[in-house]
Enzyme design. Structure first.
Site, PDB file in Angstrom:
ATOM      1  N   LYS A 143      99.556  23.476  58.663  1.00 37.54           N
ATOM      2  CA  LYS A 143     100.042  24.393  57.605  1.00 37.54           C
ATOM      3  C   LYS A 143      99.555  24.229  56.486  1.00 37.54           C
ATOM      4  O   LYS A 143      99.364  25.078  55.583  1.00 37.54           O
ATOM      5  CB  LYS A 143     101.768  24.120  57.814  1.00 37.54           C
ATOM      6  CG  LYS A 143     102.221  24.472  59.272  1.00 37.54           C
ATOM      7  CD  LYS A 143     103.636  24.397  59.169  1.00 37.54           C
ATOM      8  CE  LYS A 143     104.313  22.864  58.906  1.00 37.54           C
ATOM      9  NZ  LYS A 143     103.733  21.987  60.135  1.00 37.54           N
ATOM     10  N   THR A 144      99.853  23.007  56.070  1.00 41.82           N
ATOM     11  CA  THR A 144      99.223  22.547  54.679  1.00 41.82           C
ATOM     12  C   THR A 144      97.811  22.934  54.429  1.00 41.82           C
ATOM     13  O   THR A 144      97.469  23.376  53.339  1.00 41.82           O
ATOM     14  CB  THR A 144      99.686  21.071  54.143  1.00 41.82           C
ATOM     15  OG1 THR A 144     100.790  20.853  54.478  1.00 41.82           O
ATOM     16  CG2 THR A 144      99.164  20.714  53.102  1.00 41.82           C
ATOM     17  N   ASP A 152     105.135  25.091  50.290  1.00 41.94           N
ATOM     18  CA  ASP A 152     105.022  24.272  51.561  1.00 41.94           C
ATOM     19  C   ASP A 152     106.221  23.569  51.800  1.00 41.94           C
ATOM     20  O   ASP A 152     107.400  23.598  50.977  1.00 41.94           O
ATOM     21  CB  ASP A 152     103.916  23.208  51.222  1.00 41.94           C
ATOM     22  CG  ASP A 152     103.230  22.451  52.352  1.00 41.94           C
ATOM     23  OD1 ASP A 152     103.655  22.786  53.573  1.00 41.94           O
ATOM     24  OD2 ASP A 152     102.555  21.526  52.407  1.00 41.94           O
ATOM     25  N   GLU A 153     106.480  23.363  53.262  1.00 41.45           N
ATOM     26  CA  GLU A 153     107.623  22.505  53.543  1.00 41.45           C
ATOM     27  C   GLU A 153     108.793  23.263  52.941  1.00 41.45           C
ATOM     28  O   GLU A 153     110.144  23.065  52.643  1.00 41.45           O
ATOM     29  CB  GLU A 153     107.899  21.008  52.997  1.00 41.45           C
ATOM     30  CG  GLU A 153     106.617  20.164  53.049  1.00 41.45           C
ATOM     31  CD  GLU A 153     106.690  19.544  54.165  1.00 41.45           C
ATOM     32  OE1 GLU A 153     107.657  19.492  55.045  1.00 41.45           O
ATOM     33  OE2 GLU A 153     105.878  18.626  54.468  1.00 41.45           O
ATOM     34  N   GLN A 160     111.314  20.122  61.193  1.00 43.69           N
ATOM     35  CA  GLN A 160     111.042  19.064  60.257  1.00 43.69           C
ATOM     36  C   GLN A 160     112.172  19.255  58.946  1.00 43.69           C
ATOM     37  O   GLN A 160     112.024  18.613  57.998  1.00 43.69           O
ATOM     38  CB  GLN A 160     109.820  18.992  59.806  1.00 43.69           C
ATOM     39  CG  GLN A 160     108.860  18.699  60.951  1.00 43.69           C
ATOM     40  CD  GLN A 160     107.493  18.330  60.364  1.00 43.69           C
ATOM     41  OE1 GLN A 160     107.243  17.367  59.616  1.00 43.69           O
ATOM     42  NE2 GLN A 160     106.529  19.297  60.695  1.00 43.69           N
ATOM     43  N   ARG A 203     103.889  11.365  62.568  1.00 38.05           N
ATOM     44  CA  ARG A 203     102.960  11.085  61.555  1.00 38.05           C
ATOM     45  C   ARG A 203     101.711  10.391  62.242  1.00 38.05           C
ATOM     46  O   ARG A 203     100.746  10.132  61.588  1.00 38.05           O
ATOM     47  CB  ARG A 203     103.691  10.196  60.585  1.00 38.05           C
ATOM     48  CG  ARG A 203     104.898  10.548  59.775  1.00 38.05           C
ATOM     49  CD  ARG A 203     104.516  12.098  59.026  1.00 38.05           C
ATOM     50  NE  ARG A 203     104.981  13.253  59.761  1.00 38.05           N
ATOM     51  CZ  ARG A 203     104.501  14.310  59.488  1.00 38.05           C
ATOM     52  NH1 ARG A 203     103.688  14.572  58.741  1.00 38.05           N
ATOM     53  NH2 ARG A 203     105.008  15.278  60.214  1.00 38.05           N
TER      54      ARG A 203
HETATM   55  P1  ATP Z   1     103.089  18.716  58.866  1.00 35.21           P
HETATM   56  O1  ATP Z   1     104.063  19.545  59.596  1.00 35.21           O
HETATM   57  O2  ATP Z   1     103.132  17.186  58.965  1.00 35.21           O
HETATM   58  O3  ATP Z   1     103.090  18.870  57.318  1.00 35.21           O
HETATM   59  P2  ATP Z   1     100.704  20.294  58.894  1.00 35.21           P
HETATM   60  O4  ATP Z   1     101.184  21.454  59.687  1.00 35.21           O
HETATM   61  O5  ATP Z   1     101.082  20.642  57.455  1.00 35.21           O
HETATM   62  O6  ATP Z   1     101.534  19.129  59.040  1.00 35.21           O
HETATM   63  P3  ATP Z   1      98.176  19.590  58.179  1.00 35.21           P
HETATM   64  O7  ATP Z   1      98.781  18.181  57.437  1.00 35.21           O
HETATM   65  O8  ATP Z   1      97.648  20.788  57.513  1.00 35.21           O
HETATM   66  O9  ATP Z   1      99.481  19.850  59.263  1.00 35.21           O
HETATM   67  O10 ATP Z   1      96.899  19.106  59.394  1.00 35.21           O
HETATM   68  C1  ATP Z   1      97.243  18.117  60.098  1.00 35.21           C
HETATM   69  C2  ATP Z   1      95.980  17.420  60.380  1.00 35.21           C
HETATM   70  O11 ATP Z   1      95.056  18.229  61.271  1.00 35.21           O
HETATM   71  C3  ATP Z   1      94.913  17.337  59.077  1.00 35.21           C
HETATM   72  O12 ATP Z   1      94.355  16.212  59.372  1.00 35.21           O
HETATM   73  C4  ATP Z   1      94.168  18.455  59.075  1.00 35.21           C
HETATM   74  O13 ATP Z   1      92.940  18.336  58.370  1.00 35.21           O
HETATM   75  C5  ATP Z   1      93.657  18.658  60.657  1.00 35.21           C
HETATM   76  N1  ATP Z   1      93.309  20.150  61.013  1.00 35.21           N
HETATM   77  C6  ATP Z   1      94.023  21.085  60.713  1.00 35.21           C
HETATM   78  N2  ATP Z   1      93.641  22.283  61.276  1.00 35.21           N
HETATM   79  C7  ATP Z   1      92.536  22.040  61.748  1.00 35.21           C
HETATM   80  C8  ATP Z   1      91.288  22.619  62.363  1.00 35.21           C
HETATM   81  N3  ATP Z   1      91.327  23.839  62.597  1.00 35.21           N
HETATM   82  N4  ATP Z   1      90.250  21.937  62.634  1.00 35.21           N
HETATM   83  C9  ATP Z   1      90.308  20.564  62.582  1.00 35.21           C
HETATM   84  N5  ATP Z   1      91.144  19.865  61.792  1.00 35.21           N
HETATM   85  C10 ATP Z   1      92.343  20.659  61.611  1.00 35.21           C
HETATM   86 MG    MG Z   2     102.218  19.677  55.845  1.00 33.24          MG
END
Ligand code: ATP
Ligand code: MG
Length: 728
Positions: free
Chosen positions: A35-36, A225-226, A256, A610
């Site tokens: 997402k981020t 975000d969040e 979350q 995490r």
């Molecule tokens: P959270 O809910 O914990 O905030 P999030 O959904 O924001 O998580 P991110 O932090 O953006 O998730 O991504 C999680 C991990 O996965 C990061 O290390 C990111 O670089 C990696 N990632 C996300 N998308 C891809 C992709 N398409 N290919 C490879 N790595 C990815």
């Molecule tokens: Mg995130």
């Protein structure tokens, strides 16, 4: 689709979200699904492909640390084209940070004084205590903390005292009075609390249409975000600002949402789909962060919650290692184990760093034992949250001097330093200044000066006060000609703060002096961004907003320690979840309320997710808390993780354990031979303690014990032979 590098490393759902036409968007997805990452790439995409300028973008992050990381990632992605100033001109920050920036720029329209200061929660509590004295309120009947909570809560809901109808409820009537007096005191002293930042700038939108118009025209895209943790006033603020033309991207995960206790509303996610219609909804289902073992554990735990929006999270990553479960016989044993595991982890592979390891816990108070264990073994660690750099006493005192120099109206700052270090200004003198200020409706500083002119103090007190006034005046004069670093150094020296702590005995004084030196360092390294205020004002505002991210040793390779709340959005190869016991986690305050228990479970979900490669869960069979020995049952969240994912760890030798100790007894034993009716989860009735549920067994035969969570009395270990439990 154009094969821009901005979408090259994304899956198809992510690409769709990143490259969607300008419009409102909701990205709703589980932990670690990117997402981020989507949010950052979306910003870069808008700038590169849609010619949106950084000036027209606002990104709302959950912490200042996240804001910094976002800037870095954008600079990395498109910095070459925009230049570093380009990324800098973008508004990235927390809701509070952005609201503060607005109020600084429009203090007049917002009805604030030019030098208004941000008040933290300590200052706020002190102020409310003073109001209690004025109103002659009884703290044992209406606890001050409750009043603080009440005020913040009303503000988070967007309510001023005038909006509140207390009816005949004495509590509500009293709280309304306190709230009114509080508002007046803040107004007079030029102080603004955290919730006020948002509420005030929301009101600014509503009452000043031309200003709103200006910002509505300016921002083409806002990304949050969040989003699941926005509260009512944040949501309202966003809605008004966005108007009809701005494209809003909200990114979140209902599983979350962990700030319900601070007024966050999960419902805002559904609300968003209605209020911002039409909304393009994207779901991301692939997790890129964790092994399948860790992900399955997280999914199994969160499944126990009701009313979820529901999602399917999968990974094509490997199964990885088991989740390790360790039972310490007490909290020291648990801490020792964690430190050993960290050391082993680093030894196994020289390329690993300490920052790859995170220790997460439910409450700040748990950190001390862990810190001691790391200190004993000389393993550097760093704490996020809790006693953070800018929260430390000596730092707050130093900042209070700087605040007072910058604004004489700042009563909270004056209260802090008028007699720190001690300069013979007694409590009685200070109280009479307060009364004078109250009567005259002026600041404490002005009251002090007026009282000096009227010669109301004894010669000794007047001498001391005159010395203080002269000090502040002299400092202000000098500070104006110095750099921020020099100014800080001068203030610390002239105020006597450094000397004061140097004389303190032991390591604590030493640490305080070091912290003060570190503050001078921080001032030296500070790079002002905002041309409209002085560097000192900007630094103070950042320090107040930044508490939590601003530790000085940020770049040292250190084990990361933090509460589960602070861990949101982060990821680490090795994660420890420590103190997984009933009453600790889930926290005992949440046990009686299903809603809060579910929030604890979401917090557990945040914790588990995490971890990238390895998760270690631990608990202590006995724990000293508030001076007492407690025997808490194993956290229910551990039981919610499928057994096949978990491996119990036993330690054979390193520490001496009580003879009867067996690490597995507490978790695995599910019944006792002589009492076939009694099983884990069974409801029972005790002649004295009443009704409860069995959560643990230990030992056999005459030594067999049972742990019962009583509805009224809490958890207790009982000898089965004598307990006289009846099955109900
Ligand atoms: P959270 O809910 O914990 O905030 P999030 O959904 O924001 O998580 P991110 O932090 O953006 O998730 O991504 C999680 C991990 O996965 C990061 O290390 C990111 O670089 C990696 N990632 C996300 N998308 C891809 C992709 N398409 N290919 C490879 N790595 C990815
Ligand atoms: Mg995130």
């Amino acid at each position: 689709m154009t094969e821009s590098p901005l979408v090259k490393d994304l899956n198809s759902a992510q690409r769709e979200a990143v490259a969607a036409p300008l419009g409102n968007q909701l990205v709703l997805a589980g932990a670690g699904s990117g997402k981020t990452r989507v949010l950052v790439h979306r910003i870069a995409w808008l700038m590169e492909q849609q010619s949106v300028s950084p000036h027209q973008v606002m990104a709302v992050t959950f912490t200042n640390k996240a804001a910094r990381e976002m800037r870095e990632r954008l600079t990395h992605l498109i910095g070459d084209r925009l230049g570093p100033r380009g990324v800098h001109s973008m508004w990235v920050g927390t809701f509070h940070g952005i609201a503060h920036r607005l109020l600084k720029a429009h203090w007049q329209e917002a009805g604030l004084s030019q030098n208004f200061q941000i008040m933290d929660s300590d200052d706020q509590l002190r102020l409310i205590k003073r109001i209690y004295q004025t109103l002659a309120l009884d703290d044992s009947r209406w606890p001050v903390k409750q009043a603080q909570w009440y005020i913040n809560n009303q503000k988070d809901e967007g309510l001023r005292p005038a909006h509140i109808d207390p009816g005949h409820d004495p509590f509500a009537q009293t709280m309304k009075l306190v709230y009114e007096a509080y508002e007046e005191a803040c107004e007079n002293a030029g102080l603004v609390d955290f919730a006020e930042l948002l509420l005030r700038s929301h009101e600014l939108w509503l009452k000043n249409k031309s200003l709103l118009d200006h910002y509505q025209r300016r921002f083409v895209a806002i990304l949050v975000d969040e989003f699941q943790d926005t509260n009512s006033v944040q949501y309202a603020w966003l809605r008004v600002l966005a108007g009809h033309a701005c494209a809003v991207t909200a990114v979140g995960d209902d599983d979350q949402s962990i700030y319900g206790w601070r007024g966050a509303k999960i419902e805002n996610i559904q609300q968003f789909e209605n209020d911002f219609a039409p909304v393009g909804v994207t779901r991301l289902e692939q997790n890129y962060r964790s092994t399948s073992t860790i992900l399955s554990a997280a999914n199994a735990v969160i499944e126990n919650n009701f009313g979820r929006l529901g999602k399917n999270l999968w990974t094509d990553g490997g199964e990885g290692e088991h989740i390790d479960l360790f039972a310490g016989f007490n909290e020291q044993d648990e801490a020792r184990y964690i430190v050993e595991r960290v050391q082993d982890y680093l030894r196994e592979d020289g390329s690993r760093a300490r920052t790859d390891c995170a220790v997460l816990y439910r409450s700040n108070a748990q950190s001390r034992i862990l810190e001691e264990a790391f200190l004993r073994e000389n393993v550097p660690y760093r704490i996020y949250g809790g006693q953070r750099f800018y929260d430390r006493l000596e730092i707050k005192n130093a900042l209070a001097y700087l605040r007072l120099i910058s604004s004489r109206q700042d009563d909270a700052a004056l209260e802090r330093v008028i007699n720190t270090p001690t300069r013979g200004i007694g409590a009685k003198t200070i109280e009479s200044i307060r009364i004078f200020a109250r009567d005259q409706g002026c600041s404490l500083y002005a009251a002090m000066q007026a009282a000096l002119r009227n010669k109301v103090f004894s010669a000794r007190a007047a001498g001391a006060l005159n010395g203080f006034v002269a000090l502040i005046d002299e400092l202000e004069e000098n500070v104006a000609q110095l750099t921020l670093g020099e100014a800080a150094e001068l203030v610390l020296e002239k105020s006597g703060l450094v000397e004061f702590h140097r004389k303190e005995k032991g390591e604590k004084g030493q640490a305080r002096v070091e912290n003060l030196e570190e503050l001078v360092n921080a001032c030296r390294l500070f790079e002002p961004q905002d041309e409209e205020v002085t560097p000192l004002q900007e630094f103070l505002a950042n320090a107040a907003l930044d508490a939590g991210d601003g530790q000085a040793d940020e770049f040292e390779d250190a084990v990361q320690m933090m509460t589960l709340h602070s861990a949101k959005g982060l990821e680490f190869p090795l994660v420890f979840l420590a103190g997984m016991e009933e009453n600790l986690f889930p926290h005992k305050m949440s046990l009686d309320e299903p809603g809060r228990l579910e929030e604890e479970r979401r917090l557990c979900y945040v914790g588990i997710t995490r971890a990238m490669d390895k998760l270690v869960i631990s608990y202590a069979e006995s724990r000293r808390m508030h001076g007492n020995e407690n025997f808490n049952a194993v956290s229910r969240f551990i039981r919610e993780i499928p057994q096949n994912l978990v491996r119990e760890v036993r330690i054979q030798s390193t520490v001496s354990r009580p003879a009867s100790y067996s690490s597995s007894s507490a978790t695995r034993q599910t019944e006792v031979d002589d009492f076939p009716d009694l099983k884990l989860g069974q409801s029972v009735l005790h002649p004295v303690f009443g009704e409860g549920t069995i959560t643990q067994f230990e030992g056999r035969g005459a030594g067999a014990k049972v742990y019962v969570n009583f509805m009224r009395e809490g958890g207790k270990w009982l000898a089965l032979q004598y307990a006289k439990l009846e099955v109900v």
